[in-house]
Design an enzyme around this catalytic site. Structure first.
Site, mmCIF file in Angstrom:
data_model
loop_
_atom_site.group_PDB
_atom_site.id
_atom_site.type_symbol
_atom_site.label_atom_id
_atom_site.label_comp_id
_atom_site.label_asym_id
_atom_site.label_seq_id
_atom_site.Cartn_x
_atom_site.Cartn_y
_atom_site.Cartn_z
ATOM 1 N N LYS A 114 -47.835 -9.646 -24.868
ATOM 2 C CA LYS A 114 -47.274 -9.200 -26.148
ATOM 3 C C LYS A 114 -46.128 -10.144 -26.514
ATOM 4 O O LYS A 114 -45.206 -10.340 -25.732
ATOM 5 C CB LYS A 114 -46.765 -7.758 -26.029
ATOM 6 N N ASP B 284 -38.419 -6.825 -32.337
ATOM 7 C CA ASP B 284 -39.060 -5.604 -32.826
ATOM 8 C C ASP B 284 -38.020 -4.687 -33.453
ATOM 9 O O ASP B 284 -37.338 -3.927 -32.762
ATOM 10 C CB ASP B 284 -39.777 -4.890 -31.671
ATOM 11 N N LYS C 223 -36.247 1.208 -36.262
ATOM 12 C CA LYS C 223 -35.613 1.799 -35.080
ATOM 13 C C LYS C 223 -34.138 2.065 -35.372
ATOM 14 O O LYS C 223 -33.520 1.313 -36.128
ATOM 15 C CB LYS C 223 -35.679 0.809 -33.907
ATOM 16 N N ASP D 210 -38.985 -8.023 -26.516
ATOM 17 C CA ASP D 210 -40.328 -7.528 -26.797
ATOM 18 C C ASP D 210 -41.405 -8.622 -26.703
ATOM 19 O O ASP D 210 -42.570 -8.386 -26.988
ATOM 20 C CB ASP D 210 -40.353 -6.850 -28.169
ATOM 21 N N ASP E 10 -43.870 0.917 -36.046
ATOM 22 C CA ASP E 10 -43.203 0.546 -34.799
ATOM 23 C C ASP E 10 -44.189 0.476 -33.628
ATOM 24 O O ASP E 10 -43.840 0.068 -32.534
ATOM 25 C CB ASP E 10 -42.080 1.548 -34.493
ATOM 26 N N GLU F 233 -46.443 -1.686 -33.167
ATOM 27 C CA GLU F 233 -46.982 -2.982 -33.610
ATOM 28 C C GLU F 233 -47.644 -3.764 -32.483
ATOM 29 O O GLU F 233 -48.549 -4.555 -32.715
ATOM 30 C CB GLU F 233 -45.854 -3.814 -34.237
ATOM 31 N N ARG G 199 -49.673 -2.982 -30.009
ATOM 32 C CA ARG G 199 -51.106 -2.759 -29.798
ATOM 33 C C ARG G 199 -51.943 -3.449 -30.870
ATOM 34 O O ARG G 199 -53.090 -3.812 -30.638
ATOM 35 C CB ARG G 199 -51.382 -1.246 -29.747
HETATM 36 N N1 BES Z 1 -41.401 -2.511 -28.147
HETATM 37 C C1 BES Z 1 -41.485 -1.106 -28.242
HETATM 38 C C2 BES Z 1 -41.502 -0.401 -26.875
HETATM 39 C C3 BES Z 1 -40.276 -0.562 -26.013
HETATM 40 C C4 BES Z 1 -39.338 0.456 -25.953
HETATM 41 C C5 BES Z 1 -40.108 -1.666 -25.209
HETATM 42 C C6 BES Z 1 -38.237 0.332 -25.142
HETATM 43 C C7 BES Z 1 -39.004 -1.804 -24.406
HETATM 44 C C8 BES Z 1 -38.073 -0.799 -24.352
HETATM 45 C C9 BES Z 1 -42.764 -0.718 -28.982
HETATM 46 O O1 BES Z 1 -43.182 -1.602 -29.956
HETATM 47 C C10 BES Z 1 -42.494 0.573 -29.660
HETATM 48 O O2 BES Z 1 -41.699 0.596 -30.538
HETATM 49 N N2 BES Z 1 -43.175 1.637 -29.230
HETATM 50 C C11 BES Z 1 -43.044 2.907 -29.794
HETATM 51 C C12 BES Z 1 -44.406 3.488 -29.973
HETATM 52 C C13 BES Z 1 -44.417 4.730 -30.822
HETATM 53 C C14 BES Z 1 -44.062 4.390 -32.258
HETATM 54 C C15 BES Z 1 -45.795 5.339 -30.751
HETATM 55 C C16 BES Z 1 -42.202 3.765 -28.849
HETATM 56 O O3 BES Z 1 -42.346 3.629 -27.642
HETATM 57 O O4 BES Z 1 -41.386 4.522 -29.350
HETATM 58 ZN ZN ZN Z 2 -42.607 -3.552 -29.698
HETATM 59 MN MN MN Z 3 -42.297 -1.257 -31.839
#
Ligand code: BES
Ligand code: ZN
Ligand code: MN
Length: 504
Positions: free
Chosen positions: A272, A277, A284, A295, A354, A356, A358
């Site tokens: 990834k 992000d 966020k 990220d 968010d 993104e 996947r």
């Molecule tokens: N990059 C984040 C996940 C992340 C969170 C990485 C904390 C490192 C530390 C990812 O893109 C994300 O935002 N995931 C969301 C998914 C949700 C919207 C289904 C999450 O985990 O909140």
């Molecule tokens: Zn992310």
């Molecule tokens: Mn994200």
């Protein structure tokens, strides 16, 4: 950092710091402990009692020898109970020794290798080298003045007692050190890439670095810009990219082993590569965004690991692939409710911008299937906060569609000393991704967030054996621990190398 070896009486070795592992249940039993204690007329034994040093894990005791023995300082490092001790714990031991030495401006460090069962010497030496190099890691590009001080340690001497190994059989130890140096170099590179702020490490910059790495390690490099990605139909990747003023880059490095025989397997490593992000329009909150330069840690793993594999002469064909972009909100950003058309042809309704990672990974997986036709696919992604809720901040979640591959991968992780845990991909949760107007949505409900992310990716891999590593937790840390420093950890590189570069 230079590594040397020593197998005579440790009390005579001239060194600035001599680190000695001490186990709780056999505190005074080691040959090194005994010969130092003897040369110091029992001082070491008395100090251990007076200072309540029990050899508990992480406990240390530093003493100055005032010239009474070869080592100027002796550092006892607790190893916990002997039977709980893992060879990978040796990384923490040498890291501690190097940090202590650096703290007192010392140049020469000695680490005494504890007695290990046959066959473990090579691995032990590898871990000691990794720990020494990585424990001394600092991301100092942006430090100035006294804090920018380069590592004082120049030489690390590994001391093996003669009852542990015959001096003539140093070969496996030498081998191990070399391999440890290679792995550590890869981990350092990954840490540097992840620690670099997002405004500096843009997708274009990462592509430039990938191109440079390809030259240095004799890899083939293919870099695609947005127009080429559009031609390939990467609708999910480009939707994430469209909100940013920074152009996206799709990076593909390939390594082919030298020689005429066709390699036994082709492996695609997908990372990834979100260089920042923000969450996009599903923005966020500030505290959750603060660390989001990390990220692209998955991209850092695959780009770093392939350079190590090339240097080690890995026998397999390996591809490192990453779709790099920022995820930003703007007037051009992709929106909630949008329906994207993926490279695979499947349509996806966006219910959270968010989620993104996947989307970019899905198109990268399709590209890999089409262009590489791999026998195995691995993806590395800081994918979900939910995975950290499930496993805590230091353990990666591992999912896959092939139990035997998952098990082989977890074995490599255990050998490499990286903590990973198998999570399921329950078919029942697929309902959460159902959409009324498209083939699926990009996010499910709150519970099982790591698993629905895995299920989303599974839709793109088809029948190819695949392992998904959600490394949102272990990619970075705010606490120093063993050979791990604050900030980016380089997590993942060691396991990839363990899995794909067999030892002679
Ligand atoms: N990059 C984040 C996940 C992340 C969170 C990485 C904390 C490192 C530390 C990812 O893109 C994300 O935002 N995931 C969301 C998914 C949700 C919207 C289904 C999450 O985990 O909140
Ligand atoms: Zn992310
Ligand atoms: Mn994200």
């Amino acid at each position: 950092m230079k590594f040397t070896f020593y197998s005579e009486n440790i009390a005579q070795l001239r060194t600035d710091v001599c680190a000695l592992p001490c186990f709780e249940d056999m505190l005074r039993e080691g040959t090194a402990f005994q010969s130092l204690d003897q040369a110091l007329d029992g001082l070491l034994g008395r100090l251990v009692s007076e200072e309540q040093f029990k050899g508990k894990k992480g406990q240390t005791l530093l003493l100055h020898s005032h010239g009474r023995v070869g080592p100027a300082r002796i550092l006892l490092v607790g190893g916990g109970p002997r039977r709980e001790f893992q060879p990978s714990d040796l990384r923490g031991l040498s890291a501690r020794a190097v940090r202590t030495a650096h703290g007192i401006y010392a140049r020469h460090v000695t680490v005494v290798i504890p007695h290990l069962e046959g066959g473990m010497q090579e691995r032990a030496a590898q871990f000691l080298a990794e720990g020494a190099i990585l424990g001394g890691y600092v991301f100092d590009r942006y430090l100035t003045g006294e804090r920018k001080r380069p590592l004082s340690v120049e030489e690390v001497c590994l001391a093996v007692s003669t009852d542990n190994i015959e001096p003539s059989r140093l070969e496996p130890i030498r081998h191990g050190v070399q391999r440890g140096e290679q792995v550590a170099k890869g981990v350092q590179l990954a840490r540097d890439l992840v620690n670099e702020p997002a405004s500096e490490l843009t997708p274009r910059k990462l592509a430039e670095i990938a191109q440079r790495l390809a030259k240095e390690h004799h890899l083939e490099a293919r870099i695609f810009g947005p127009r080429e990605c559009e031609k390939m139909g990467m609708g999910m990747f480009l939707a994430v990219a469209q909100g940013s003023d920074e152009e996206p880059r799709f990076i593909h490095l390939s390594y082919r082993p030298r020689g005429k025989t066709t390699p036994r397997k082709r492996v695609a490593l997908i990372g990834k590569g979100i260089t920042f992000d923000s969450g996009g329009l599903s923005l966020k909150p500030s505290n959750a965004m603060e660390d989001m330069k990390i990220d692209m840690a998955g991209a850092a793993v695959v780009l770093s690991a392939i350079t190590v594999l090339a240097d080690l002469g890995c026998p397999y064909e390996v591809h490192a692939i990453t779709a790099c972009t920022e995820n930003m909100p703007s007037g051009k950003a992709y929106k909630l409710g949008d329906v994207l058309r993926s490279m695979a042809g499947k349509t996806v309704e966006i219910n959270n911008t968010d989620a993104e990672g996947r989307l970019t990974l899905g198109d990268a997986i399709t590209y890999a299937l089409k262009e590489v036709k791999p026998d195995e696919i691995f993806d590395f992604a800081t994918l979900t906060g939910a995975c950290m809720v499930a496993l805590g901040p230091h353990i990666a979640g591992v999912m896959g569609n092939d139990l035997s591959l998952v098990e082989r991968w977890l074995t490599a992780a255990r050998l490499a000393g990286e903590e990973m845990w198998h999570l399921p991909l329950p078919e029942r949760l697929k309902d959460m991704l159902k959409s009324e107007i498209a083939d699926m949505k990009n996010t499910g409900e709150r519970y099982g967030g790591a698993l629905t992310a895995g299920l989303f990716l599974k839709e793109f891999v088809g029948d190819t054996p695949w392992v998904h590593v959600d490394m949102a937790g272990p990619a970075a840390t705010d606490k120093e621990w063993g050979h791990i420093c604050k900030g980016a950890t380089g997590f993942g590189v060691a396991t990839v190398v363990e899995y794909l570069a067999p030892r002679e």
